[in-house]
Motif scaffolding. Structure first.
Motif, mmCIF file in Angstrom:
data_model
loop_
_atom_site.group_PDB
_atom_site.id
_atom_site.type_symbol
_atom_site.label_atom_id
_atom_site.label_comp_id
_atom_site.label_asym_id
_atom_site.label_seq_id
_atom_site.Cartn_x
_atom_site.Cartn_y
_atom_site.Cartn_z
ATOM 1 N N PHE A 17 4.482 0.476 6.656
ATOM 2 C CA PHE A 17 3.985 1.396 5.636
ATOM 3 C C PHE A 17 4.569 0.971 4.294
ATOM 4 O O PHE A 17 5.785 0.813 4.163
ATOM 5 C CB PHE A 17 4.401 2.832 5.990
ATOM 6 N N LEU A 18 3.704 0.777 3.309
ATOM 7 C CA LEU A 18 4.135 0.368 1.973
ATOM 8 C C LEU A 18 4.178 1.596 1.074
ATOM 9 O O LEU A 18 3.146 2.182 0.753
ATOM 10 C CB LEU A 18 3.173 -0.683 1.405
ATOM 11 N N TYR A 19 5.383 1.968 0.671
ATOM 12 C CA TYR A 19 5.609 3.214 -0.047
ATOM 13 C C TYR A 19 6.052 2.956 -1.485
ATOM 14 O O TYR A 19 6.779 1.999 -1.762
ATOM 15 C CB TYR A 19 6.697 4.012 0.674
ATOM 16 N N VAL A 20 5.594 3.818 -2.380
ATOM 17 C CA VAL A 20 6.114 3.857 -3.746
ATOM 18 C C VAL A 20 6.469 5.303 -4.068
ATOM 19 O O VAL A 20 5.753 6.232 -3.697
ATOM 20 C CB VAL A 20 5.106 3.304 -4.786
ATOM 21 N N LEU B 187 -5.963 0.911 3.332
ATOM 22 C CA LEU B 187 -5.364 1.009 2.006
ATOM 23 C C LEU B 187 -4.753 2.384 1.773
ATOM 24 O O LEU B 187 -3.649 2.485 1.254
ATOM 25 C CB LEU B 187 -6.415 0.702 0.932
ATOM 26 N N ALA B 188 -5.462 3.427 2.173
ATOM 27 C CA ALA B 188 -5.016 4.797 1.884
ATOM 28 C C ALA B 188 -5.127 5.664 3.137
ATOM 29 O O ALA B 188 -6.187 6.249 3.385
ATOM 30 C CB ALA B 188 -5.838 5.386 0.753
ATOM 31 N N VAL C 189 -1.074 3.849 -3.070
ATOM 32 C CA VAL C 189 -1.606 4.902 -2.211
ATOM 33 C C VAL C 189 -0.979 4.903 -0.812
ATOM 34 O O VAL C 189 -1.380 5.677 0.042
ATOM 35 C CB VAL C 189 -3.146 4.837 -2.101
ATOM 36 N N GLY C 190 -0.015 4.025 -0.588
ATOM 37 C CA GLY C 190 0.675 4.012 0.703
ATOM 38 C C GLY C 190 -0.070 3.302 1.806
ATOM 39 O O GLY C 190 -0.357 3.895 2.852
#
Length: 130
Positions: free
Chosen positions: A22-25, A107-108, A91-92
């Motif tokens: 999971f790519l988090y910001v 993507l989301a 968008v995670g």
């Protein structure tokens, strides 16, 4: 979710037979909403397939640069994935990984229901009810 902080931890993640990444910001509400959905997906899978665990790793890429960012960009590019799109979206994104290879991504996750993501996970990882 297990945090990934550097290139070495990404290497450990990619060595797993199957895993979620999971790519988090921290600066985007959409990423926080996606994180909530992903957490629900992980709980559902753990309850439905306790004997077939799939670890979930989270890469906090909020800074938009650094060792982990570079390692992810290199890996995604080598996997012929849209690295910039995934890393810059905010968008995670959720990535299904099998033995170091991307087998699926969304993507989301917030745009998909928990049931849809669980079904996609079962199909992608070949999870079967005991």
């Amino acid at each position: 979710m297990t945090p990934i902080r550097d290139r070495n931890e990404l290497t450990v993640t990619l060595a797993q037979p199957r895993a979620f990444l999971f790519l988090y910001v921290n600066w985007a509400i959409h990423a926080r909403q996606s994180r909530s959905i992903v957490t629900e997906v992980m709980a559902s899978l753990a309850a439905s397939f306790p004997d077939q665990p799939v670890p979930c790793y989270m890469a906090d890429i909020s800074d938009g640069c650094g060792e982990l960012w570079d390692a992810l960009s290199e890996w995604l590019t080598a996997e012929d994935q849209p690295a910039d799109h995934l890393l810059l979206s905010g968008v995670g994104p959720l990535i299904w990984v099998q033995s170091g290879h991307v087998i699926l991504h969304v993507l989301a996750p917030l745009s998909h229901g928990v049931h849809e993501l669980v079904s996609a996970s079962c199909a992608a990882f070949g999870l079967n009810a005991a």
